[in-house]
Design an enzyme around this catalytic site. Structure first.
Site, short mmCIF file in Angstrom:
data_model
loop_
_atom_site.label_atom_id
_atom_site.label_comp_id
_atom_site.label_asym_id
_atom_site.label_seq_id
_atom_site.Cartn_x
_atom_site.Cartn_y
_atom_site.Cartn_z
N ARG A 99 0.88 -1.17 0.21
CA ARG A 99 0.00 0.08 -0.26
C ARG A 99 0.31 0.95 0.47
NH1 ARG A 99 -1.91 0.48 6.05
NH2 ARG A 99 -0.15 -0.34 7.72
N SER A 128 -5.39 3.97 6.57
CA SER A 128 -5.49 2.46 6.32
C SER A 128 -4.45 2.94 4.94
CB SER A 128 -6.77 2.44 5.79
OG SER A 128 -7.51 2.95 7.13
N GLU A 135 -18.83 4.52 0.76
CA GLU A 135 -18.09 3.59 -0.65
C GLU A 135 -18.65 3.60 -2.05
OE1 GLU A 135 -18.53 1.82 2.15
OE2 GLU A 135 -16.62 2.11 3.48
N PHE A 151 -14.49 -3.42 2.55
CA PHE A 151 -15.68 -2.44 2.26
C PHE A 151 -15.08 -2.10 0.76
CE2 PHE A 151 -13.29 -1.17 6.28
CZ PHE A 151 -14.48 -2.56 6.86
N ARG A 171 -1.18 -5.64 3.69
CA ARG A 171 -1.18 -4.27 4.93
C ARG A 171 0.18 -4.00 4.95
NH1 ARG A 171 -4.18 -0.98 7.81
NH2 ARG A 171 -3.16 -0.60 10.22
#
Lengths: 268, 313
Positions: free
Chosen positions: B9, B36, B57, B82, B166
């Site tokens: 990320r 995030s 979203e 999500f 992550r």
């Protein structure tokens, strides 16, 4: 303004012919939103710019995509594609699907999954902020039950999108019955206002009032505004006016003839 | 930045920041997800190109589609769990059906959020995205592949989905490695079997091949970082030349890399295939490492599965 009303009746006749030929379509909502479409396309928006795909054109989003035939009738009459093509509506391999797609000249974006149009309009308005383009999003009242609509309403307010106008075709009916029974919306004005949007009301079948209200709303507006256009579902023939079943019922021959007669008388 | 230990990320946002500095048509839309995503830098440096919609979203993807109609290249970034589920219809209709230049970036995919529980797993995302026409699907395995894909997405106006993990991951590649977009990357060569992996499973797959090498088993490892369009040729060659395939993915056994490889081999060159993915059940709670261990995504266990197939040949 009688001219616009007359044009709207002519386009309703086009819609009736399309539905009669294809034995498919959404007649009630197409009739209720026709004066709004005609007012936008024949009076308010510069369709030459839209035809040329000019970057500074106004944008129209038919969030209530199931009324595609109403939009097609208008686009064909305004020269976006041959009127002859209307005969292919809903038929095998046609570009004129029962929900609009970008394959059709004049259509900015495919719609038909309800509750999407306003978010897309917010994106367009963000991308066109501080330009001369205005984004018009036409929504049905039934689709206001979609949560995503309210997400978009909040975002438009946050970003003070004064180039975005939401028009609600408020015909009080949806596929299963009256909006008040399916999912009550009132106070709709209050809801928009609490979300930071000014609201104007008008008769959806009076082009003069629609024009005046849009002009009024645009005067020094700091953000988006909603025009709640009070309409009659099935407008133009007593056979279908105010009747839930005509959301997408297909007329039989006698009904077709009667509707044609009614629509002809509408502007005579 | 230690190139050998960086999260995908972060590799994504660093790359996008560099590109956005030269290109004001690059937009990012976040869903209260800038932390995030590691997009705080982008938000600070390019406020006019950063849209924050809050925890919404569906709206994020719709707005991205609208911006894309105006000629922007829009990256919507948020937790994969999500973003790919809540806004699936907007991705299908607003983005893919309209062929718009919107890139859905699902971060912390798979079981990255393991201890947070079943609400936060994204083990369905590849299956969901693969089933939508017009959308390209990428699962980078390290910072190099993440950078490569991000640069590709910034240059191309295709609808796309990219899933990253992550945590920090070890680098598999180095600057001198060559990649071809939409082609599997051969991590190592071998003739006795092939391991086809994607995302964070490529590294344990490579380790498994090293373990097997010590035992005299020669294993090819393919990094299928692009799942759509996919590299059919490399799968068929692997089937023909090594005659046994093990697939490893941080995804449900349904609809992901394993089923893709099975479909390609069954229709072109049937060979034994072992699919290693998450079973169709409610998952245990734990860190990624603990869950990988529990579900068998470790180098020794992958090596074991390869040996079973090789023995049965």
């Amino acid at each position: 303004m009688d001219t616009l009303k007359k044009i709207a009746y002519e386009r309703r006749l086009d819609v009736l012919e399309m539905i009669w030929a294809s034995k498919s379509g959404h007649i009630g909502g197409s009739m209720s939103c026709m004066d709004i479409l005609v007012t936008l396309y024949y009076e308010i928006m510069d369709t030459d710019k839209i035809l040329k795909n000019a970057p500074d054109r106004d944008r129209f989003i038919l969030s209530k995509g199931h009324c595609a035939e109403a939009l097609y009738a208008v686009l064909a009459d305004k020269g976006f594609f041959p009127k002859e093509d209307l005969k292919t509506f809903g038929k095998f391999d046609t570009a004129l699907a029962e929900h609009p797609t970008k394959k059709i000249p004049g259509v900015e974006i495919a719609t038909g999954a309800l509750g999407h149009g306003l978010s897309i309009g917010v994106g367009m308005a963000l991308g066109l902020k501080n330009t001369s383009s205005t984004i018009y999003v036409l929504m049905g009242d039934g689709e206001l039950a979609e949560g995503s609509v309210w997400e978009a309403i909040m975002a438009a307010n946050k970003y003070s999108l004064n180039n975005l106008i939401a028009i609600i075709d408020r015909n009080y009916l949806q596929i299963s019955g009256e909006t008040k029974d399916i999912m009550p919306l009132e106070s709709l004005v209050g809801k928009f206002e609490y979300f930071g949007w000014p609201v104007l009301l008008c008769d959806a079948h009076n082009p003069e009032r629609i024009i005046a209200r849009i002009k009024e709303g645009r005067q020094g507006n700091a953000g988006p505004f909603a025009l709640i256009a009070e309409s009659i579902k099935g407008k133009g023939s007593s056979l279908m006016e105010y009747k839930t079943e005509w959301h997408h019922q297909i007329p039989n021959e006698a009904q077709y003839k009667q509707m044609k007669e009614d629509l002809r008388h509408g502007y005579q | 930045m230690d190139i050998n230990k960086v999260s995908c990320r972060k590799a994504f946002t660093s790359t996008l920041e560099k590109i956005a500095a030269q290109n004001d048509t690059i937009f990012m839309v976040c869903t209260d997800s800038r932390g995030s995503v590691t997009a705080e830098g982008f938000a600070d440096k390019f406020p006019a190109q950063f849209i924050e919609v809050g925890i919404a979203e569906q709206n994020a993807v719709g707005i991205a589609a609208g911006l894309a109609t105006i000629g922007k290249n829009v990256f919507v970034a948020g937790p994969a769990c999500f973003l790919t589920a809540r806004s699936y219809e907007q991705i299908k209709v607003d983005v893919a059906y309209n062929h718009l230049s919107v890139k859905i970036i699902g971060v912390s995919g798979g079981v990255s959020y393991g201890p947070l529980g079943g609400t936060h797993t994204a083990l369905h995302d590849i299956a969901g995205m693969r089933a939508l026409p017009n959308i390209q699907v990428f699962v980078p395995s390290d910072n190099f592949t993440t950078t490569l894909i991000t640069e590709y997405l910034a240059k191309n106006d295709c609808p796309a989905y990219m899933r990253t993990g992550r945590g920090d991951v070890p680098a598999i590649y180095c600057e001198s490695d060559n990649f071809e977009m939409h082609k599997a990357k051969k991590v190592c060569e071998g003739n006795d079997a092939t391991i086809i992996a994607c995302g964070e499973m490529v590294y344990p797959a490579k380790m498994a091949a090293e373990l097997l090498k010590q035992e005299g088993v020669s294993v090819r490892v393919l990094d299928m970082f692009c799942l759509k369009p996919y590299d059919e040729e490399s799968i068929i060659s692997a089937a023909k030349e090594t005659k046994a395939i093990v697939t490893v993915e941080e995804h449900s056994i349904y609809g992901g890399l394993g089923e893709l490889v099975c479909a390609v081999t069954a229709q072109n060159c049937p060979v034994p295939v072992k699919v290693m993915g998450f079973p169709d059940e409610e998952y245990k709670i734990g860190s990624s490492a603990e869950l990988f261990e529990h579900y068998g995504f470790t180098p020794p266990n992958i090596a074991q599965e390869v040996k079973k197939l090789v023995k049965a040949k």
